[in-house]
Design a protein around this motif. Sequence first.
Motif, PDB file in Angstrom:
ATOM      1  N   ASN A   1       4.559  -0.541   8.576  1.00 36.87           N
ATOM      2  CA  ASN A   1       4.672  -1.484   9.688  1.00 36.87           C
ATOM      3  C   ASN A   1       3.733  -2.666   9.496  1.00 36.87           C
ATOM      4  O   ASN A   1       4.098  -3.815   9.768  1.00 36.87           O
ATOM      5  N   GLN A   2       2.535  -2.401   9.017  1.00 35.32           N
ATOM      6  CA  GLN A   2       1.584  -3.473   8.736  1.00 35.32           C
ATOM      7  C   GLN A   2       2.101  -4.354   7.592  1.00 35.32           C
ATOM      8  O   GLN A   2       1.930  -5.572   7.617  1.00 35.32           O
ATOM      9  N   ALA A   3       2.731  -3.739   6.611  1.00 38.81           N
ATOM     10  CA  ALA A   3       3.311  -4.501   5.497  1.00 38.81           C
ATOM     11  C   ALA A   3       4.396  -5.436   6.020  1.00 38.81           C
ATOM     12  O   ALA A   3       4.446  -6.614   5.648  1.00 38.81           O
ATOM     13  N   ARG A   4       5.253  -4.922   6.869  1.00 32.74           N
ATOM     14  CA  ARG A   4       6.316  -5.741   7.468  1.00 32.74           C
ATOM     15  C   ARG A   4       5.707  -6.915   8.224  1.00 32.74           C
ATOM     16  O   ARG A   4       6.127  -8.054   8.079  1.00 32.74           O
ATOM     17  N   ASP A   5       4.675  -6.631   9.018  1.00 33.89           N
ATOM     18  CA  ASP A   5       4.017  -7.690   9.777  1.00 33.89           C
ATOM     19  C   ASP A   5       3.384  -8.723   8.857  1.00 33.89           C
ATOM     20  O   ASP A   5       3.420  -9.914   9.140  1.00 33.89           O
ATOM     21  N   GLN A   6       2.813  -8.276   7.761  1.00 30.05           N
ATOM     22  CA  GLN A   6       2.192  -9.167   6.785  1.00 30.05           C
ATOM     23  C   GLN A   6       3.240 -10.124   6.214  1.00 30.05           C
ATOM     24  O   GLN A   6       2.986 -11.317   6.076  1.00 30.05           O
ATOM     25  N   LEU A   7       4.407  -9.599   5.896  1.00 27.01           N
ATOM     26  CA  LEU A   7       5.461 -10.439   5.331  1.00 27.01           C
ATOM     27  C   LEU A   7       6.040 -11.386   6.372  1.00 27.01           C
ATOM     28  O   LEU A   7       6.401 -12.517   6.061  1.00 27.01           O
TER      29      LEU A   7
ATOM     30  N   ALA B   1       1.789  -4.722  -0.155  1.00 23.17           N
ATOM     31  CA  ALA B   1       1.873  -3.649  -1.150  1.00 23.17           C
ATOM     32  C   ALA B   1       0.903  -2.522  -0.800  1.00 23.17           C
ATOM     33  O   ALA B   1       1.244  -1.337  -0.918  1.00 23.17           O
ATOM     34  N   ALA B   2      -0.286  -2.883  -0.332  1.00 26.50           N
ATOM     35  CA  ALA B   2      -1.261  -1.863   0.079  1.00 26.50           C
ATOM     36  C   ALA B   2      -0.731  -1.060   1.263  1.00 26.50           C
ATOM     37  O   ALA B   2      -0.945   0.157   1.344  1.00 26.50           O
ATOM     38  N   GLY B   3      -0.028  -1.716   2.169  1.00 20.37           N
ATOM     39  CA  GLY B   3       0.561  -1.005   3.314  1.00 20.37           C
ATOM     40  C   GLY B   3       1.608   0.004   2.876  1.00 20.37           C
ATOM     41  O   GLY B   3       1.632   1.149   3.356  1.00 20.37           O
ATOM     42  N   PHE B   4       2.477  -0.395   1.951  1.00 19.28           N
ATOM     43  CA  PHE B   4       3.495   0.535   1.454  1.00 19.28           C
ATOM     44  C   PHE B   4       2.859   1.686   0.688  1.00 19.28           C
ATOM     45  O   PHE B   4       3.296   2.834   0.800  1.00 19.28           O
ATOM     46  N   THR B   5       1.813   1.393  -0.055  1.00 17.95           N
ATOM     47  CA  THR B   5       1.098   2.441  -0.782  1.00 17.95           C
ATOM     48  C   THR B   5       0.444   3.423   0.195  1.00 17.95           C
ATOM     49  O   THR B   5       0.472   4.641  -0.038  1.00 17.95           O
ATOM     50  N   ALA B   6      -0.107   2.909   1.280  1.00 24.87           N
ATOM     51  CA  ALA B   6      -0.716   3.780   2.296  1.00 24.87           C
ATOM     52  C   ALA B   6       0.336   4.674   2.937  1.00 24.87           C
ATOM     53  O   ALA B   6       0.086   5.864   3.187  1.00 24.87           O
ATOM     54  N   THR B   7       1.517   4.136   3.184  1.00 24.98           N
ATOM     55  CA  THR B   7       2.587   4.950   3.758  1.00 24.98           C
ATOM     56  C   THR B   7       3.046   6.004   2.760  1.00 24.98           C
ATOM     57  O   THR B   7       3.308   7.156   3.144  1.00 24.98           O
ATOM     58  N   ALA B   8       3.117   5.663   1.498  1.00 19.98           N
ATOM     59  CA  ALA B   8       3.469   6.653   0.468  1.00 19.98           C
ATOM     60  C   ALA B   8       2.476   7.803   0.488  1.00 19.98           C
ATOM     61  O   ALA B   8       2.861   8.977   0.453  1.00 19.98           O
ATOM     62  N   LYS B   9       1.198   7.476   0.584  1.00 15.21           N
ATOM     63  CA  LYS B   9       0.172   8.516   0.649  1.00 15.21           C
ATOM     64  C   LYS B   9       0.317   9.341   1.924  1.00 15.21           C
ATOM     65  O   LYS B   9       0.166  10.557   1.906  1.00 15.21           O
ATOM     66  N   GLY B  10       0.637   8.679   3.024  1.00 17.65           N
ATOM     67  CA  GLY B  10       0.835   9.396   4.287  1.00 17.65           C
ATOM     68  C   GLY B  10       1.937  10.438   4.181  1.00 17.65           C
ATOM     69  O   GLY B  10       1.809  11.560   4.683  1.00 17.65           O
ATOM     70  N   TYR B  11       3.027  10.096   3.506  1.00 18.10           N
ATOM     71  CA  TYR B  11       4.123  11.054   3.343  1.00 18.10           C
ATOM     72  C   TYR B  11       3.772  12.154   2.342  1.00 18.10           C
ATOM     73  O   TYR B  11       4.223  13.287   2.496  1.00 18.10           O
TER      74      TYR B  11
END
Length: 188
Positions: free
Chosen positions: A157-163, A110-120
């Motif tokens: 990508n990190q979120a995907r790897d985490q899962l 979830a933190a990875g997806f949130t970081a990507t949201a911030k990146g965009y």
Amino acid sequence: MNKKLAAAASCCAVLMLVLSGCGDDSGDNKADGWAKKVCDGWQPNLKKIEDANAEIKRVATENAKSEDVQKTDSAAFQQISDAYKAMAESLTSAGAPPVKEGEAAMNAAAAGFTATAKGYTDLKTQIDGLDPKDQGKFAEGLKTVAGGIEEANKGANQARDQLKTGGLDKAMNSQKGCQMTSPAPAQS
């Protein structure tokens, strides 16, 4: 110049495939149930990301005016950011997955997806700040924005790897909601 951004965006779409590989029917029922909750929430957001990337590619390959590129990319980046935020929320609302250290994997993803949201969101701010009337500066700014797409996707990508590490990729790959088609790469 716009073709470079389109190529980067297409690359983004390929990188964005949340989980890759083939499904496995021998998955645990609890993991499958958890994956269904997550993927059902993700499906409309993956579609939004796919549509936004298609718009970025479309405007870049049409040799559109700088103003149109700026407007389209800005809206697309906002749409992608919103989708990633919603994906993080869907993940956490599904609860911890039924795997060893599931809560830690869920929180990290979830933190990875949130970081990507911030990146965009940051990319939207960058493109909004460009002056489309100055072609030279706009082109240079577009290069910077295009370069930032890969960086913005690191969290996803990190979120995907985490899962995947948690062993949830098999259960998630079997869910229609987690599947996304990727557009063909843009021509250089």
